[in-house]
Design a protein around this motif. Sequence first.
Motif, short mmCIF file in Angstrom:
data_model
loop_
_atom_site.label_atom_id
_atom_site.label_comp_id
_atom_site.label_asym_id
_atom_site.label_seq_id
_atom_site.Cartn_x
_atom_site.Cartn_y
_atom_site.Cartn_z
N UNK A 74 0.83 -1.21 0.00
CA UNK A 74 0.00 0.00 0.00
C UNK A 74 0.87 1.25 0.00
N UNK A 75 1.94 1.24 0.79
CA UNK A 75 2.84 2.40 0.82
C UNK A 75 3.64 2.53 -0.48
N UNK A 76 3.85 1.41 -1.17
CA UNK A 76 4.47 1.50 -2.49
C UNK A 76 3.59 2.28 -3.45
N UNK A 77 2.25 2.11 -3.32
CA UNK A 77 1.33 2.90 -4.14
C UNK A 77 1.52 4.40 -3.86
N UNK A 78 1.68 4.74 -2.57
CA UNK A 78 1.86 6.15 -2.19
C UNK A 78 3.16 6.69 -2.76
N UNK A 79 4.25 5.93 -2.59
CA UNK A 79 5.55 6.38 -3.10
C UNK A 79 5.52 6.52 -4.62
N UNK A 80 4.85 5.59 -5.28
CA UNK A 80 4.72 5.69 -6.73
C UNK A 80 3.94 6.92 -7.14
N UNK A 81 2.92 7.26 -6.36
CA UNK A 81 2.11 8.43 -6.67
C UNK A 81 2.91 9.72 -6.53
#
Length: 293
Positions: A74-81
């Motif tokens: 889920x935090x990978x989604x944030x970092x990608x964003x």
Amino acid sequence: MAHRSGFVNIIGNPNVGKSTLMNALVGEKLSIVTAKAQTTRHRIMGIVNGEDWQIVYSDTPGILKPNYRLQQNMMNFVDGAIGDADIILYVTDTIETPDKNAEYVEKLQRIDCPVVVVVNKIDISDQPKVVDLMKYWQEQLPKALVLPASAQERFGLESILNAVVERLPECPPWYDKDAFTDKNLRFFASEIIREKILLNYKEEIPYCCEVSIESFKEGAERYDIGAVIYVMRESQKGIVIGKKGAALKKVGTQARIDMEDFFQKKVFLQIYVKVDPDWREDKRELRKFGYED
């Protein structure tokens, strides 16, 4: 006039109203909304079109410190964003401690793309506090535009829209002008069921559940949908099903009604419950649920 288009990614801590804001900006309920943390698990795009612009909004999970593989993804989604944004909407509110997860604010201080800070939930605060918060965020992010808003009451949306459009790069549209999301109907069916789980069960149950759409058939008059709710223990399975199946029936009925409203078509929905002890940590299972590349 040249066409403007870009990815406007919404980040922030849990429960500050990111999903409510995105739904209000897009004009569709694409992200599920509850009072529980970790309601949003995926990165969900909503597309808004004007005559000479296109905004691709992206809702993301709330920022947290991961305790298991699902949360790390889920935090990978944030970092990608943060990494692929043309514009960042950083959403805070009048309730949270401003310095919570300060490392992400430090990231925003270093990035080159425009940042718009949205101080949400001003409807449940007072003017002096809102003014102080806006001053605080302007000091934290001097290059950012800080705007007050109430996504729930739809206050400040026009100012946010205008600020975003002004900052879009010149670019052709990324998606067809009649598109409104990048997700398919299966995804929204699973999210609608997961929302009902969040609303109907307490304590750890919602965080131990995941939904998989096993079948999705479109007929002339209705959708036939088969779904599985995965839990981690047999005891959780019993709670989700409830006495004589009453709890699961309630979830299914609420989900079916919302699906029919969302799809604008009749829905026949069947839901089963299965035990999968390792789904939050297993890479293969997380890939099946859309959390792994």
